[in-house]
Design an enzyme around this catalytic site. Structure first.
Site, short mmCIF file in Angstrom:
data_model
loop_
_atom_site.label_atom_id
_atom_site.label_comp_id
_atom_site.label_asym_id
_atom_site.label_seq_id
_atom_site.Cartn_x
_atom_site.Cartn_y
_atom_site.Cartn_z
N SER A 269 0.84 -1.21 0.00
CA SER A 269 0.00 0.00 0.00
C SER A 269 0.87 1.26 0.00
CB SER A 269 -0.89 0.02 1.24
OG SER A 269 -1.83 -1.01 1.19
N ARG B 79 1.60 4.24 -3.03
CA ARG B 79 1.34 5.65 -2.69
C ARG B 79 2.60 6.50 -2.77
NH1 ARG B 79 -2.44 2.49 -0.44
NH2 ARG B 79 -4.48 3.33 0.22
N GLY C 174 -5.64 -3.84 -8.22
CA GLY C 174 -6.75 -2.93 -8.00
C GLY C 174 -6.29 -1.63 -7.36
N ARG D 287 -13.07 -6.85 -11.73
CA ARG D 287 -13.32 -6.20 -10.44
C ARG D 287 -14.11 -4.89 -10.59
NH1 ARG D 287 -7.94 -6.43 -7.01
NH2 ARG D 287 -9.42 -5.81 -5.39
N GLN E 260 -9.19 2.29 -0.90
CA GLN E 260 -8.99 2.64 -2.31
C GLN E 260 -9.96 3.73 -2.75
OE1 GLN E 260 -9.04 -1.04 -4.50
NE2 GLN E 260 -7.21 -1.80 -3.46
N ASP F 274 -7.08 -8.29 3.93
CA ASP F 274 -6.30 -9.16 3.03
C ASP F 274 -5.81 -10.43 3.73
OD1 ASP F 274 -6.61 -7.35 0.97
OD2 ASP F 274 -4.79 -6.25 1.48
N ARG G 256 -12.63 -14.42 -3.00
CA ARG G 256 -11.82 -15.11 -1.99
C ARG G 256 -12.65 -15.96 -1.04
NH1 ARG G 256 -7.20 -10.63 -0.61
NH2 ARG G 256 -5.98 -11.12 -2.47
N ARG H 206 -2.73 -14.19 -2.79
CA ARG H 206 -2.91 -14.55 -1.37
C ARG H 206 -3.52 -15.94 -1.20
NH1 ARG H 206 -0.86 -10.02 0.75
NH2 ARG H 206 -1.56 -8.06 -0.16
C1 S3P Z 1 -5.58 -1.37 -0.24
C2 S3P Z 1 -6.86 -1.40 0.24
C3 S3P Z 1 -7.65 -2.63 0.41
C4 S3P Z 1 -6.80 -3.88 0.27
C5 S3P Z 1 -5.81 -3.78 -0.83
C6 S3P Z 1 -4.88 -2.60 -0.62
C7 S3P Z 1 -4.89 -0.07 -0.36
O1 S3P Z 1 -8.66 -2.67 -0.57
O2 S3P Z 1 -7.61 -5.02 0.09
O3 S3P Z 1 -5.02 -4.96 -0.91
O4 S3P Z 1 -3.66 -0.04 -0.49
O5 S3P Z 1 -5.58 0.95 -0.32
P1 S3P Z 1 -10.06 -1.84 -0.34
O6 S3P Z 1 -9.72 -0.46 -0.08
O7 S3P Z 1 -10.82 -2.01 -1.62
O8 S3P Z 1 -10.71 -2.53 0.81
#
Ligand code: S3P
Length: 444
Positions: free
Chosen positions: A28, A32, A100, A128, A176, A327, A358, A401
């Site tokens: 994450s 960023r 994603g 997705r 996200q 996750d 999942r 995962r």
């Molecule tokens: C993430 C947010 C999560 C997580 C993903 C990473 C992020 O998803 O499942 O692996 O870095 O913002 P969601 O925000 O859709 O829950």
């Protein structure tokens, strides 16, 4: 990366796991750091960046959007940003592969720029949901055109000429969605506000402050947050130190808990409270996890975690805990299979829209290995018997995962566990197999 050829792997029971390792950088924060670096005027240095396929795709995307991105050493990267609103229309399609997070966060950043970009990904990402991101981005003034009837991706996003600051309440607890709105809001005059009923991971808010933006946080109800960003800041370059990823550490952590006699130290793991639901849950199950040397690195809490094998018992995991371990459910379900008693994991609706569905991938993998499991609505119920027969073949379904969780299962099950395709692990944890082997795991 082409994942067309399947590469299977088998995990077998061996001796105790021992050693001290550092898992790769947090995914994450890595995404960023690249995106915020690209929106900053000047040079941002990043150390400990996760060099997995997902993050490399984000690096390529921000490069196509005009930032200068260079690798200067192992995990060491330099980003020369173009400033808030400064992205240019890329020449080709932005391909986010399996990710994603990369795709949705860059959509947010593009939505605030007067440009047009086409977003695409692999077969998993193409399935997705994107509406959850595009709805708020359209309120800000961006416009999305689907290229294929009904499919979420590929999609062309036309960013807003004059981005509008909005107040947005997220439909699901999702970092996200929150991050996409805040990234678009950077280019809008005035204040952009996101309200979430349950707090999701806050790396975007922390990094925004780190790069000099003005962000206000307020409590919202019992568990939620209201985040307000003042738009049009001049983001200032700031070094980012990426701590070890707790979602990757989850695999050796569970492995050390279930393989008898194990003792493993996982160093420099991020312990941001919005990411530590698995540690809380494993401790409730009786796991022996000790946090040593709590400290702060790069604006995040980190610790070395000592994990020793112990007998686990089934527990009830409340739905409210899901955002802090979203996750980690596949590997928690593996831990629950080795526990004595029933583990009920509540409120897992969001697991259906991850890299795979999942909920069903976990249930199928458990059944294939002789574990009793049920899905009731959005809840997953695992009957732990203290032992797992194993012997199953697990379908990865393009989900890293799922692959890693079931390889961990095979390290303690009676018969080996075979996973049909482990190439996808390179999206988030490229050195998973070598790190696990260094601890003594039998993967071949
Ligand atoms: C993430 C947010 C999560 C997580 C993903 C990473 C992020 O998803 O499942 O692996 O870095 O913002 P969601 O925000 O859709 O829950």
């Amino acid at each position: 990366m082409d994942h067309a050829t399947l590469s299977p792997l088998t995990a077998r029971r061996a001796g105790a796991l021992k050693g001290r390792v550092r898992v790769s950088g947090d995914k994450s924060i890595s995404h960023r750091a690249l995106i915020f670096g690209a929106l900053t005027v000047g040079e941002t240095r990043i150390s400990g960046l996760l060099e997995g396929e997902d993050v490399i795709n984000t690096a390529n995307a921000v490069r196509s959007l005009g930032a200068k991105v260079e690798r200067t050493g192992d995990g060491a990267w330099r980003v020369h940003g173009v400033g808030v609103g400064g992205f240019r229309t890329p020449d080709g399609v932005l391909d986010f592969g399996n990710s994603g997070t990369g795709c949705r966060l860059v959509m947010g950043a593009v939505a605030g720029c007067p440009i047009s970009a086409t977003f695409d990904g692999d077969a998993s990402l193409r399935r997705r949901p994107m509406k959850r991101i595009l709805d708020p981005l359209e309120l800000i003034g961006a416009h999305a055109a689907s290229m294929t009837d009904g499919a979420p991706l590929p999609i062309t996003l036309n960013g807003a000429r004059d981005p509008i600051p909005i107040i947005y309440r997220t439909s699901v607890p999702s970092a996200q969605i929150k991050s996409a709105v805040l990234l678009a809001g950077l280019a809008a005059p005035g204040e952009t506000t996101v309200i979430e009923a349950e707090a999701s991971r806050d790396h975007t808010e922390r990094l925004l402050k780190h790069f000099g933006a003005e962000v206000r946080l307020e409590a919202e109800g019992m568990q939620g947050r209201k985040i307000t960003l003042r738009g049009e800041p001049e983001l200032a370059p700031a070094a980012v130190v990426v701590p070890a990823d707790p979602s990757s550490a989850a695999f050796p952590m569970v492995a050390a808990s279930i393989v008898p006699g194990s003792e493993v130290i996982l160093t420099e793991v991020m312990t941001n409270p919005l990411r530590t639901g698995l540690i809380v849950t494993l401790r409730e199950m009786g796991a022996d996890i000790e946090a040593l040397e709590l400290r702060s690195a790069g604006g995040e809490e980190v610790a070395d975690l000592r994990v020793r094998a112990s007998a686990l018992r089934g527990v009830e995991v409340p739905a409210a805990r899901a955002p802090s371990m979203i996750d980690e459910y596949p590997v928690l379900a593996v831990a629950a299979s080795f526990a004595q008693g029933t583990t009920v994991m509540r409120g897992l609706k969001e697991l259906r829209v991850k890299e795979s569905d999942r909920l069903s991938a976990v249930a199928d993998g458990l059944r294939a290995n002789g574990v009793e499991v049920e899905i009731e609505g959005d809840d997953l119920i695992v009957q732990g018997k203290g032992r797992v027969p194993g012997g199953g073949l697990v379908a990865t379904r393009m989900d890293h995962r799922i692959a890693m969780a079931f390889l961990i299962m095979g390290l303690a099950s009676e018969k080996p566990v075979r996973v049909d395709d482990v190439g996808i692990i390179a999206t988030s944890f490229p050195d998973f197999a070598s790190l696990m082997r260094a601890l003594g795991a039998d993967l071949s």
